[in-house]
Scaffold this active site. Structure first.
Site, PDB file in Angstrom:
ATOM      1  N   LYS A  28     -55.875  -8.316 -13.032  1.00  0.00           N
ATOM      2  CA  LYS A  28     -56.511  -9.475 -13.667  1.00  0.00           C
ATOM      3  C   LYS A  28     -58.023  -9.441 -13.479  1.00  0.00           C
ATOM      4  CE  LYS A  28     -55.496 -13.686 -11.958  1.00  0.00           C
ATOM      5  NZ  LYS A  28     -56.692 -14.346 -11.394  1.00  0.00           N
ATOM      6  N   SER A  29     -58.483  -9.161 -12.267  1.00  0.00           N
ATOM      7  CA  SER A  29     -59.928  -9.146 -12.001  1.00  0.00           C
ATOM      8  C   SER A  29     -60.638  -8.108 -12.865  1.00  0.00           C
ATOM      9  CB  SER A  29     -60.186  -8.806 -10.524  1.00  0.00           C
ATOM     10  OG  SER A  29     -59.694  -9.819  -9.706  1.00  0.00           O
ATOM     11  N   GLN A 176     -66.116 -14.124  -6.868  1.00  0.00           N
ATOM     12  CA  GLN A 176     -66.517 -14.834  -8.093  1.00  0.00           C
ATOM     13  C   GLN A 176     -67.968 -15.277  -8.002  1.00  0.00           C
ATOM     14  OE1 GLN A 176     -63.564 -17.887  -8.859  1.00  0.00           O
ATOM     15  NE2 GLN A 176     -61.918 -16.373  -9.042  1.00  0.00           N
ATOM     16  N   ASP A 326     -55.376 -13.735  -2.479  1.00  0.00           N
ATOM     17  CA  ASP A 326     -54.357 -14.279  -3.396  1.00  0.00           C
ATOM     18  C   ASP A 326     -52.934 -14.002  -2.918  1.00  0.00           C
ATOM     19  OD1 ASP A 326     -56.416 -15.163  -4.981  1.00  0.00           O
ATOM     20  OD2 ASP A 326     -56.303 -13.482  -6.387  1.00  0.00           O
ATOM     21  N   LYS A 353     -58.031 -23.129  -4.499  1.00  0.00           N
ATOM     22  CA  LYS A 353     -57.544 -22.258  -5.583  1.00  0.00           C
ATOM     23  C   LYS A 353     -56.898 -23.129  -6.665  1.00  0.00           C
ATOM     24  CE  LYS A 353     -58.846 -18.412  -3.628  1.00  0.00           C
ATOM     25  NZ  LYS A 353     -59.952 -17.640  -4.203  1.00  0.00           N
TER      26      LYS A 353
HETATM   27  O1  LIG Z   1     -63.411 -12.110  -8.577  1.00  0.00           O
HETATM   28  C1  LIG Z   1     -62.206 -12.181  -8.862  1.00  0.00           C
HETATM   29  O2  LIG Z   1     -61.704 -11.561  -9.824  1.00  0.00           O
HETATM   30  C2  LIG Z   1     -61.341 -13.030  -8.008  1.00  0.00           C
HETATM   31  C3  LIG Z   1     -61.801 -13.479  -6.802  1.00  0.00           C
HETATM   32  C4  LIG Z   1     -61.037 -14.342  -5.906  1.00  0.00           C
HETATM   33  O3  LIG Z   1     -61.575 -15.657  -5.958  1.00  0.00           O
HETATM   34  P1  LIG Z   1     -62.827 -16.132  -5.027  1.00  0.00           P
HETATM   35  O4  LIG Z   1     -64.015 -15.406  -5.431  1.00  0.00           O
HETATM   36  O5  LIG Z   1     -62.939 -17.609  -5.333  1.00  0.00           O
HETATM   37  O6  LIG Z   1     -62.369 -15.870  -3.631  1.00  0.00           O
HETATM   38  C5  LIG Z   1     -59.567 -14.391  -6.266  1.00  0.00           C
HETATM   39  O7  LIG Z   1     -58.937 -15.467  -5.614  1.00  0.00           O
HETATM   40  C6  LIG Z   1     -59.334 -14.496  -7.745  1.00  0.00           C
HETATM   41  O8  LIG Z   1     -57.966 -14.463  -8.074  1.00  0.00           O
HETATM   42  C7  LIG Z   1     -59.977 -13.338  -8.482  1.00  0.00           C
HETATM   43  C1  LIG Z   2     -57.207 -17.653  -7.518  1.00  0.00           C
HETATM   44  C2  LIG Z   2     -56.749 -17.021  -8.593  1.00  0.00           C
HETATM   45  O1  LIG Z   2     -57.358 -16.938  -9.811  1.00  0.00           O
HETATM   46  P1  LIG Z   2     -58.630 -17.679 -10.412  1.00  0.00           P
HETATM   47  O2  LIG Z   2     -59.562 -18.042  -9.281  1.00  0.00           O
HETATM   48  O3  LIG Z   2     -59.202 -16.703 -11.363  1.00  0.00           O
HETATM   49  O4  LIG Z   2     -58.124 -18.902 -11.125  1.00  0.00           O
HETATM   50  C3  LIG Z   2     -55.476 -16.274  -8.512  1.00  0.00           C
HETATM   51  O5  LIG Z   2     -55.156 -15.570  -9.488  1.00  0.00           O
HETATM   52  O6  LIG Z   2     -54.729 -16.354  -7.511  1.00  0.00           O
END
Ligand SMILES: O=C(O)C1=C[C@@H](OP(=O)(O)O)[C@@H](O)[C@H](O)C1
Ligand SMILES: C=C(OP(=O)(O)O)C(=O)O
Length: 443
Positions: A28-29, A176, A326, A353
């Site tokens: 997903k990322s 993020q 996650d 989250k």
């Molecule tokens: O950069 C990313 O793709 C992600 C970072 C994580 O969030 P945080 O940056 O809030 O920890 C993770 O929980 C999320 O599912 C995806």
């Molecule tokens: C925290 C998650 O995603 P997002 O922050 O992109 O909503 C996740 O997929 O567990």
């Protein structure tokens, strides 16, 4: 949009041995980043293995709204003709990022240094999540930001006409936040610097380098220092998205807790910044064999062979939290079947989250006969080797909570229900057929 779908109650029942191959979807990322960087590049970016979950589809739609030409050309195969760094045009309507924190935070960063305005919204879950952690550093670039009370969505950003580069120490470990700043830094002159105390997933850095940006990471006394040279010309690249280790965690967990199981999970990303769950499972005594380690699309990948066996409780150090952020919901399910206590430290970020994941897991596990303790930033699960089940978990629009409790029910004495499985489509649309194919009794 995922947030307008009706609630879908679901139930999982004790299953026979799980066997076969569980081919999980693309990461997903990396999928979000491939679309966003493709849209900021010159030329055509061809993406294969893109996750076609609702979160990523919402990002694809947003990139089209900012002027990129985004087209689905096959199963998981997408073409993006980008507009170049600084080339976004002002979208006509509101940018609805649905359930996705990654989508909204990265896209806000990507447009904040271009002199256009955009308004961002999301579903009920996303509208509760903190956004000031991203909009505060974006304001330092010169962007003008209007948010709802508490820094929440809806948010309107008027991008900076004369952006300044930024040097920013992230207050919490968050890829993020880091990525939003780096994406904003692309259209600022000079060097943008992000410093993080704990390293977080590094997909943005890897992909930016792959698209031709001048970016480097150094380990110093301050922490991980990431320096990006602004105003590069990003060159379109083919991106092969590896399979998502966070999605793989669900069939892996199911095989570990359902007696007699043995499954294979091919082509999963083994990026060390995402590997904390697998490190923890090996410490618990899990039977996981890593085969065919190789590199695909700039990321290390491997095949996993997972067998059921006895597990013991462990303490997960706070320093490992970012690399498995996650995966704590599904780890707490696995921990319920281990012998002894599993303590998860440094997990306060779980409270912001898609839901408060510490609370959601604690309440749902208790409803199924598992003893848990929580503090502001820890969760302890008292494993007894067996779990009674028979309860219903409330999922609060959170895909990972929904999948975690469905996996729990595959090995409990009584069935486990969830109030709503609809959000699973945000990250793992094929979860149900995939789990059924390996023998899981759920629906
Ligand atoms: O950069 C990313 O793709 C992600 C970072 C994580 O969030 P945080 O940056 O809030 O920890 C993770 O929980 C999320 O599912 C995806
Ligand atoms: C925290 C998650 O995603 P997002 O922050 O992109 O909503 C996740 O997929 O567990």
């Amino acid at each position: 949009m995922s947030h307008s779908s009706d609630p879908r109650p679901m139930t999982a029942r004790r299953s026979g041995p799980l066997t076969g191959t569980a081919t999980v979807p693309g990461d997903k990322s990396i999928s979000h980043r491939a679309l966003i960087l493709g849209a900021l590049s010159v030329g055509e970016t061809r993406i294969t293995g893109l996750l076609e979950g609702q979160d990523v589809l919402d990002t694809a739609k947003a990139m089209a709204a900012f002027g990129a030409q985004v087209e689905r050309v096959g199963d998981g195969e997408w073409s993006v003709h980008g507009v170049g760094v600084g080339g976004y045009s002002e979208p006509d309507g509101v940018i609805d990022c649905g359930n996705s924190g990654t989508g909204v935070r990265l896209i806000m960063g990507a447009m904040a240094t271009t002199p256009i305005a955009a308004t961002f919204t999301g579903d009920a879950s996303l509208s509760r999540r903190p956004m000031a952690r991203v909009t505060d550093p974006l304001a330092l670039f010169g962007a003008q930001i209007t948010a709802r009370e508490g820094g929440r969505l809806p948010i309107t950003i008027r991008g900076a006409a004369n952006p300044l580069p930024v040097r920013y120490h992230t207050p919490v470990a968050s890829a993020q936040i880091k990525s939003a700043i780096l994406l904003a830094g692309l259209n600022a002159p000079g060097e943008t610097v992000v410093i993080e105390t704990e390293p977080t997933r590094d997909h943005s850095e890897r992909m930016l380098a792959g698209f031709g940006a001048d970016i480097r990471t150094e380990r110093t006394d301050e922490g991980h220092v990431i320096t990006l040279q602004g105003r590069p010309e990003l060159r379109a690249q083919p991106v092969a998205v590896p399979r998502d280790p966070s999605s793989a965690a669900f069939p892996v967990a199911a095989a570990l807790i359902v007696p007699g199981s043995e499954i294979r999970v091919p082509g999963v990303s083994r990026n060390p910044t995402r590997d904390g769950l697998y490190v923890t499972l090996l410490e618990m005594g899990a039977d996981i064999i890593v085969e065919n380690e190789r590199e695909e699309g700039g990321e290390p990948v491997a095949d996993l062979v997972v067998r059921h066996g006895s597990l013991k409780g462990v303490t997960v150090p706070a320093g490992r939290a970012a690399s498995m952020i996650d995966e704590f919901p599904i780890l707490s399910v696995i921990a319920a079947f281990a012998e002894g206590r599993t303590v998860m430290n440094g997990v306060s970020e779980l409270r912001v989250k898609e839901s408060d994941r510490i609370d959601a897991m604690a309440r749902g596990l208790e409803a199924n006969g598992v003893r848990v303790e929580e503090t502001k930033d820890s969760l302890t699960v008292h494993g007894m080797g067996r779990v009674p089940g028979g309860g219903t978990a409330v999922t609060h629009l959170d895909h990972r909570i929904a999948m975690s409790f469905l996996v729990l029910g595959l090995a409990t004495e009584e069935p486990v229900s969830i109030d709503d499985g609809a959000p699973i489509a945000t990250s793992f649309p094929d979860f149900l057929p995939l789990m059924r194919r390996i023998g899981a009794d759920l629906g």
